[in-house]
Structures are given as C-alpha cells and as structure tokens.
Design a protein around this motif. Structure first.
Motif, PDB file in Angstrom:
ATOM      1  N   LEU A  55      42.007  -3.025 -38.975  1.00 26.23           N
ATOM      2  CA  LEU A  55      42.363  -4.002 -37.868  1.00 26.23           C
ATOM      3  C   LEU A  55      41.648  -5.323 -38.156  1.00 26.23           C
ATOM      4  O   LEU A  55      42.218  -6.205 -37.618  1.00 26.23           O
ATOM      5  CB  LEU A  55      41.419  -3.270 -36.822  1.00 26.23           C
ATOM      6  N   GLY A  56      40.851  -5.227 -39.183  1.00 26.96           N
ATOM      7  CA  GLY A  56      40.136  -6.593 -39.297  1.00 26.96           C
ATOM      8  C   GLY A  56      40.913  -7.513 -40.324  1.00 26.96           C
ATOM      9  O   GLY A  56      40.919  -8.607 -40.624  1.00 26.96           O
ATOM     10  N   GLY A  57      42.143  -6.911 -41.033  1.00 25.51           N
ATOM     11  CA  GLY A  57      43.022  -7.626 -41.824  1.00 25.51           C
ATOM     12  C   GLY A  57      43.217  -6.981 -43.128  1.00 25.51           C
ATOM     13  O   GLY A  57      43.910  -7.623 -43.889  1.00 25.51           O
ATOM     14  N   MET A  58      42.406  -6.062 -43.533  1.00 25.16           N
ATOM     15  CA  MET A  58      42.461  -5.130 -45.025  1.00 25.16           C
ATOM     16  C   MET A  58      43.864  -4.632 -44.807  1.00 25.16           C
ATOM     17  O   MET A  58      44.303  -3.809 -44.068  1.00 25.16           O
ATOM     18  CB  MET A  58      41.349  -4.271 -45.407  1.00 25.16           C
ATOM     19  N   SER A  59      44.353  -4.375 -45.874  1.00 28.13           N
ATOM     20  CA  SER A  59      45.629  -3.433 -46.224  1.00 28.13           C
ATOM     21  C   SER A  59      44.832  -1.795 -46.234  1.00 28.13           C
ATOM     22  O   SER A  59      43.762  -1.874 -46.176  1.00 28.13           O
ATOM     23  CB  SER A  59      46.161  -3.599 -47.715  1.00 28.13           C
ATOM     24  N   GLY A  60      45.655  -1.220 -45.777  1.00 29.64           N
ATOM     25  CA  GLY A  60      45.357   0.436 -45.771  1.00 29.64           C
ATOM     26  C   GLY A  60      44.478   0.968 -46.667  1.00 29.64           C
ATOM     27  O   GLY A  60      43.510   1.481 -46.813  1.00 29.64           O
ATOM     28  N   PHE A  61      45.140   0.521 -48.042  1.00 23.27           N
ATOM     29  CA  PHE A  61      44.343   1.055 -49.373  1.00 23.27           C
ATOM     30  C   PHE A  61      43.169   0.385 -49.366  1.00 23.27           C
ATOM     31  O   PHE A  61      42.079   1.254 -49.708  1.00 23.27           O
ATOM     32  CB  PHE A  61      45.330   0.762 -50.512  1.00 23.27           C
ATOM     33  N   ASP A  62      43.145  -0.794 -49.324  1.00 22.96           N
ATOM     34  CA  ASP A  62      41.724  -1.665 -49.232  1.00 22.96           C
ATOM     35  C   ASP A  62      40.695  -1.062 -48.221  1.00 22.96           C
ATOM     36  O   ASP A  62      39.650  -0.836 -48.418  1.00 22.96           O
ATOM     37  CB  ASP A  62      41.910  -3.099 -49.148  1.00 22.96           C
ATOM     38  N   ALA A  63      41.217  -0.935 -47.025  1.00 28.38           N
ATOM     39  CA  ALA A  63      40.330  -0.364 -46.011  1.00 28.38           C
ATOM     40  C   ALA A  63      39.741   0.947 -46.175  1.00 28.38           C
ATOM     41  O   ALA A  63      38.804   1.231 -45.912  1.00 28.38           O
ATOM     42  CB  ALA A  63      41.160  -0.182 -44.602  1.00 28.38           C
ATOM     43  N   ILE A  64      40.562   1.919 -47.003  1.00 30.59           N
ATOM     44  CA  ILE A  64      40.067   3.267 -47.209  1.00 30.59           C
ATOM     45  C   ILE A  64      39.055   3.155 -48.111  1.00 30.59           C
ATOM     46  O   ILE A  64      37.909   3.520 -48.320  1.00 30.59           O
ATOM     47  CB  ILE A  64      41.300   4.189 -47.506  1.00 30.59           C
ATOM     48  N   THR A  65      39.488   2.607 -49.402  1.00 28.79           N
ATOM     49  CA  THR A  65      38.356   2.518 -50.483  1.00 28.79           C
ATOM     50  C   THR A  65      37.122   1.740 -50.096  1.00 28.79           C
ATOM     51  O   THR A  65      35.971   2.045 -50.578  1.00 28.79           O
ATOM     52  CB  THR A  65      39.175   1.802 -51.793  1.00 28.79           C
ATOM     53  N   HIS A  66      37.558   0.667 -49.522  1.00 30.24           N
ATOM     54  CA  HIS A  66      36.137  -0.242 -49.295  1.00 30.24           C
ATOM     55  C   HIS A  66      35.207   0.330 -48.271  1.00 30.24           C
ATOM     56  O   HIS A  66      33.910   0.354 -48.091  1.00 30.24           O
ATOM     57  CB  HIS A  66      36.500  -1.511 -48.599  1.00 30.24           C
ATOM     58  N   ALA A  67      35.903   1.163 -47.224  1.00 25.87           N
ATOM     59  CA  ALA A  67      35.108   1.972 -46.396  1.00 25.87           C
ATOM     60  C   ALA A  67      34.149   2.966 -46.963  1.00 25.87           C
ATOM     61  O   ALA A  67      33.087   3.107 -46.838  1.00 25.87           O
ATOM     62  CB  ALA A  67      35.962   2.859 -45.340  1.00 25.87           C
ATOM     63  N   MET A  68      34.680   3.727 -47.997  1.00 30.07           N
ATOM     64  CA  MET A  68      33.969   4.705 -48.855  1.00 30.07           C
ATOM     65  C   MET A  68      32.865   3.925 -49.546  1.00 30.07           C
ATOM     66  O   MET A  68      31.704   4.724 -49.609  1.00 30.07           O
ATOM     67  CB  MET A  68      34.927   5.363 -49.793  1.00 30.07           C
ATOM     68  N   THR A  69      32.873   2.817 -50.036  1.00 29.04           N
ATOM     69  CA  THR A  69      32.002   2.154 -50.712  1.00 29.04           C
ATOM     70  C   THR A  69      30.783   1.306 -49.978  1.00 29.04           C
ATOM     71  O   THR A  69      29.865   0.858 -50.217  1.00 29.04           O
ATOM     72  CB  THR A  69      32.570   1.168 -51.928  1.00 29.04           C
TER      73      THR A  69
END
Length: 482
Positions: free
Chosen positions: A199-213
């Motif tokens: 929702l903040g502007g990341m792509s779906g892939f970036d959002a998932i991987t950065h959420a994990m890290t």
C-alpha cells in the motif's frame, strides 16, 4: 551421549529445508531466471538425506536432556547453513562456494551482511531465497530465545523462564507448544507488513521479500542501495515500525493475545527502556543532521529513524551511508552496534535486558561501597537477580567482547585495516549487518574481503547468533562424557 534423537531431529530439519527450496522454484517459474533446476537438485539432496536420517533413527520417544538440547541447537544452525547454501553454490552465486556459504549463513543468522552486488540483476528466485532464509532464521531465533535458552541458563536467560519445571526433560515438548503459537503470530506480522509495504508503494514482490527481512530484523534488500532505492518516505517509516515490532519480546505479544491488557507493554521494563533509548537517540541525531548537514526536519528525522532503528534492532537496512556523516555519527553508530533489541525477539546484539541488569548490578555495588553494612537486594522486573544469573551475564559479556577482539586481530592478519576489521567483527558477532568504513560500510559489501576472512566472519555470525555458549560448550571434553 546418545546421538539418535539428535540425528533424528536434524533429519527432520534438513528434510524441511529441502521442501522450502521448492518455493523459489515456483518463483523462478513465474518470473523466469533459469535457476529452477539448481534449486530442484539441492532440494533433492536435502530431502533425501534428511528423510534417510529420520527413518534410520526412528523408533523411540523424542525426549531431549539438556546436553542433547545444546548439541541439537548448535548442530542445527551450523549444518543448516551448508544445506541452504547448496542452491546458491549450484547457481554460481558470488565468486565461488565461499561467497555462497557466507550469504547463506548471513541470511540464516539474520545478520544481513552480503557479498553480492548488482542485486537488481539477480534472478528473483535467488532474491526470494535470501529473504526466506532470513525469515526462517528469525522464527528460529525466537524459539531459541523463548523456549530453549531460558531452560539452559544461557547468558542470564533464566530470568525469562516461563515455568520452573525440570529443564532436563522439558525442552522438546515445551518447544513444540511455544513454536506453534509463535509461528502464527510471526506469520500474521509478516503478512501485515507485506500488505502495508504494498500500500505504501512497493511492488508485490518487493513487499513480500522486504516484509520477511523486516519482521525478522534481518536486513536483506533486493537493491544495492537498500532502502535508498525507495523514494517514498512512507516506506521508510513503515520499515521503522515493523523493525521495532520485530525487536520486541514475542512472549509479550502472546500475553497480550491471551489477556488483552495493553498495560503489559507499558509496564515491561525492557520495552520501556527500548522505546526511551530509541526516541532519545533518534532525536539527538535528527538535531545533529539538521544543524550540520543543513537538511529539512523531515528528511533528517527519516534518515535518523531508519538508520538508528536498523542498527539498534540489528536489521541492517540503510537509506544513506551514515559512516560518512561525520565523526559524531560515526562514533555513535559504533556504540549502537552493541545495543541490540529485546530478549525473545528476532533482534541480535547484547540485548536491552543485559544492559539493564548490568546497570542494576553496578548500582548495587556502588551502594555496597557507600554502605558496607547495608543489605542490598537486586531485582529485575520483580524477580531476584541471583549470583548464578550475575555470573552468567558477566561470562556472556566477557566472551562477547573477547570474541570481538580476537576476531578483529584475526581479520587484521588477512590485511584488513583496523576500522574494517573491528566493525566487521562487531557486526558479525552482534548480527547487525553492515560494518563501517568504505570497504564494509552501509554503501559497500563484504565482496572484497579474502575468502579466509569471509569464512571467519561467517563463523562469527553463528557464534553470536547462538549467544556463544551453545557452541563453546561443545568444545569442553566433559560435555561428551556420560
């Protein structure tokens, strides 16, 4: 010592890691990249060996005594690093097997130091695997800190025992019970973080991987510039919030879920001190940046909040090369690398409670010097600080600082300058991520170090992640005698 239950659990672990390697295969089939066969080969090796070990060692109840718990904990982390490095080795990641092993151990220990460059050009399956390793390492750290370490009395963790029952036969059943509850909470936080990032502007892939890290306070990013690659300030502040959530005690979350009383957060001495410290340091650094770099208040606050929170929680994200800000910030970040998050969280470092207990012990000693005949009682959160806890924390701090000094000297033998060697030793032992200076700082990677130095740093990551004693006790001859 009977090794059958240890080997049985290791078999389960390797089999599970092999199954996890199927997820990057799906990512590769969706996004392309041509590395699915390397992951499939590694998955086949891991699942076959793991299943074979599990079957050949089955046939009796799994009950771990304290020594077996030490062994299975240490062996799990050390061997898992090599298992999860297989797909990276097969895919030719880095400049050789040492780079792949370094990257795997850094991911699994949630350190976040990297030897890889041009991350944007790597197959997305590799980027996803790096993030997944940190996510798995994060939940493993929590289970150790809450379910295992208190019963083994590591580094004063007995203060956080959830029950007083006999530790010799309770490790495994207690671990199962707690791990299930933690897994659900951990997954919920990660999912929420991914949604908010998107929702903040990341792509779906970036959002998932950065959420994990982020929730794992681990710090791998998909970009060489880390969070400087995201122009949206909202994304930086989302990272700050979820790094903090990952660095809070997960046992406290479980209590909140069962009681619904948010006063538990305010009355927890660790959490209070953690927030007060963060706010104070971020405020001081914000004012310094505004005054000396002549930037706006919002920009200064964003830079200070993300980088300070990242280092204190041992995450490793950066949105600027803070080692180049000047002498005061440089010295400040050196000190911050020794802080750490709360116990029972995904964060590494010395931990807030050890600093608190050390302060309580220091004040008690000063009172004894002033009033020799006085009876001085030392307590932490209403629990007595016993001589055994004091000795354990003192031993932890001695081994931690001693390890940093020895590793610094050893890295110097590989030709590294003092700043590079010292900051690399600190960041590895404290599981922070980036070091300081031009070679291993926030704007650099560890790629330029010799292979021997990379191997030593990888060992230091595991040593610090396991809080030293889990590995060091295996070197004691008496440990192996019945």
């Amino acid at each position: 010592m009977r090794l059958r239950p240890v080997l049985h659990l290791l078999g389960y672990l390797w089999f599970g890691l092999g199954l996890m390697m199927l997820l990057p295969i799906a990512v590769d089939l969706i996004y392309g990249g041509g590395v699915w066969d390397e992951f499939l080969m590694a998955a086949g090796v891991a699942t076959f060996v793991g299943l074979a070990m599990t079957i050949t060692t089955a046939g009796e109840p799994l009950r771990l005594r304290a020594r077996q718990a030490f062994l299975v904990t240490g062996a799990s982390w050390v061997t898992s690093g090599f298992v999860v490095a297989m797909p990276l080795i097969f895919a030719g990641v880095g400049d050789g097997p040492v780079d792949a092993i370094f990257e795997a151990f850094s991911g699994l220990t949630t350190t976040g130091a990297t030897v890889l460059t041009n991350l944007e050009s790597l197959p997305r399956a590799i980027l996803f695997w790096r993030a997944l390793l940190q996510w798995l390492g994060g939940i493993g750290v929590i289970v150790m800190a809450i379910a295992i370490f208190p019963f083994l009395g590591i580094g004063g963790m007995a203060l956080f025992r959830t029950e007083s029952s006999d530790k010799s036969e309770k490790v495994l059943p207690r671990t199962r019970e707690i791990a299930v509850r933690i897994a659900g909470l951990y997954a919920f936080l990660s999912f929420t973080c991914a949604v908010v990032y998107w929702l903040g502007g990341m792509s779906g892939f970036d959002a998932i991987t950065h959420a994990m890290t982020t929730v794992s306070t681990a710090g791998y990013s998909n970009y060489d510039a880390s969070f400087a690659a995201f122009p949206q300030l909202s994304v930086h502040w989302i990272a700050v919030v979820f790094m903090i959530l990952g660095a809070l005690p997960f046992a406290l979350y479980i209590q909140l879920m069962s009681r619904g009383d948010f006063r538990l957060v305010l009355t927890n001495p660790q959490v209070r001190s953690f927030f007060v410290f963060l706010v104070a340091i971020v405020g001081i650094l914000t004012l310094w940046l505004m005054t000396n770099l002549e930037i706006s208040a919002m920009e200064a606050a964003t830079l200070a909040a993300l980088n300070v929170t990242s280092v204190v929680t041992t995450t490793g994200y950066a949105n600027s090369d803070y080692s180049a800000w000047g002498a005061f910030p440089f010295a400040l970040f050196v000190l911050l690398m020794f802080v750490g998050g709360c116990t029972g969280s995904t964060a590494g470092g010395i931990k807030i409670y050890r600093h608190q207990v050390s302060g309580i012990i220091l004040m008690a000693q000063l009172r004894r010097l002033l009033f020799p005949n006085a009876v001085v009682i030392t307590q932490y959160d209403g629990k007595a600080i016993t001589p055994q806890i004091v000795a354990s924390i003192n031993a932890f701090l001695t081994v931690a600082f001693g390890s940093i000094l020895l590793i610094t000297v050893a890295l110097g033998a590989f030709g590294l300058d003092f700043v590079t060697a010292f900051s690399a030793a600190v960041t590895a032992v404290m599981n922070v991520g980036p070091g300081l200076g031009p070679e291993v700082g926030p704007a650099s990677t560890f790629a330029g170090l010799p292979d021997g130095a990379k191997g030593l740093i990888a060992f230091a990551m595991v040593l610090g992640r396991l809080e030293f004693f889990t590995l060091l006790i295996l070197l004691v001859p008496a440990f192996w005698r019945d």
